[in-house]
Design an enzyme around this catalytic site. Structure first.
Site, PDB file in Angstrom:
ATOM      1  CB  CYS A   1      -0.993  -0.036   1.154  1.00  0.00           C
ATOM      2  SG  CYS A   1      -2.384   1.090   0.912  1.00  0.00           S
TER       3      CYS A   1
ATOM      4  CG  HIS B   1      -3.849  -3.713   2.627  1.00  0.00           C
ATOM      5  ND1 HIS B   1      -2.786  -3.367   3.436  1.00  0.00           N
ATOM      6  CD2 HIS B   1      -4.391  -2.549   2.202  1.00  0.00           C
ATOM      7  CE1 HIS B   1      -2.701  -2.049   3.511  1.00  0.00           C
ATOM      8  NE2 HIS B   1      -3.661  -1.530   2.771  1.00  0.00           N
TER       9      HIS B   1
ATOM     10  CD  GLU C   1      -1.046  -6.396   4.420  1.00  0.00           C
ATOM     11  OE1 GLU C   1      -1.421  -5.353   4.985  1.00  0.00           O
ATOM     12  OE2 GLU C   1      -1.244  -6.592   3.200  1.00  0.00           O
TER      13      GLU C   1
END
Length: 239
Positions: free
Chosen positions: A90, A180, A182
């Site tokens: 990001c 994102h 993760e």
């Protein structure tokens, strides 16, 4: 070089998530450097096996408001030039793009919520292939209002309908992820508590976003662990 990961963290709950689980399985220690609690210029960016710059709600171009951005960009430039493994997520991807000379700027539309990526041919040949199963893409979390031009020499890996540059690689050792992948379901409530205004401004609501995370998050966690593992396999020195 230390077999240690340096993670630059802007917001405490925007951590390494599933990437940290992969690193733990490999016995790699993670050192978080929290912006605002330490001097960002202190670490040597060449002294760790992996450097990851994580997300946050500020702009990658807001140098005047956030003075730590300049030394952080210098760290990225030095590390990328040295050919060392580097990941940006990001805001981190935006900063990598800027360190590579690309423009970062407000997007025409804020992208917030769960949707799949469209992988390029290069993306399907990369570790991001794990985000597609039997030709069907796994939805990932998006939470950003800025975007960037693809850096010169970079390879585009993925896009969405409102954000052309969702993921890119550069030089084989750099990975930029606007989205994102993760994120972990059991840590997501902190996002909702911190940013309810952003959710509302994007036309969404907290209850729906929580439900979508519970629905899509487990599949993303499995896919992301495979993705990060394969990418690390490609950049770690042979033993």
């Amino acid at each position: 070089m230390k077999r240690e990961v340096l993670a630059i963290r802007h917001v405490h709950f925007e951590d390494l998530g599933s990437l940290e689980l992969v690193l733990g399985d490999r016995g790699q220690l993670v050192r978080y450097l929290d912006v605002g609690r330490a001097r960002i210029e202190a670490p040597d960016p060449l002294d760790t096996s992996l450097m990851v710059v994580l997300g946050g709600p500020i702009g990658a171009y807001d140098d005047a408001l956030f003075p730590h951005l300049n030394p952080l960009l210098a760290m990225l430039e030095k590390r990328i030039e040295a050919g060392l493994p580097t990941i940006g997520i990001c805001l981190g991807a935006q900063l990598i793009a800027r360190a590579l000379g690309a423009r970062v700027y407000p997007a025409a539309q804020k992208e917030l919520g769960w949707k799949p990526l469209t992988l390029t041919d290069a993306g399907r040949a990369s570790a991001l292939r794990h985000l597609e199963v039997d030709g069907k893409s796994t939805p990932v979390l998006h939470w950003h209002g800025d975007t960037f031009d693809l850096p010169a020499g970079a390879t585009l890996l993925a896009s969405t309908d409102v954000c052309a540059n969702q993921a890119f690689s550069w030089g084989g050792h750099v990975l930029g992820l606007q989205c994102h992948p993760e994120v972990l379901v059991d840590r997501f409530e902190s996002w909702l508590v911190a940013y309810p205004g952003e959710v509302a401004e994007s036309g969404g609501d907290v209850v729906t976003l929580r439900a979508e995370t519970a629905r899509h998050g487990p599949a993303l966690e499995r896919a992301a662990r495979k993705m990060f593992g394969e990418w690390l396999d490609g950049v770690e020195p042979s033993k």
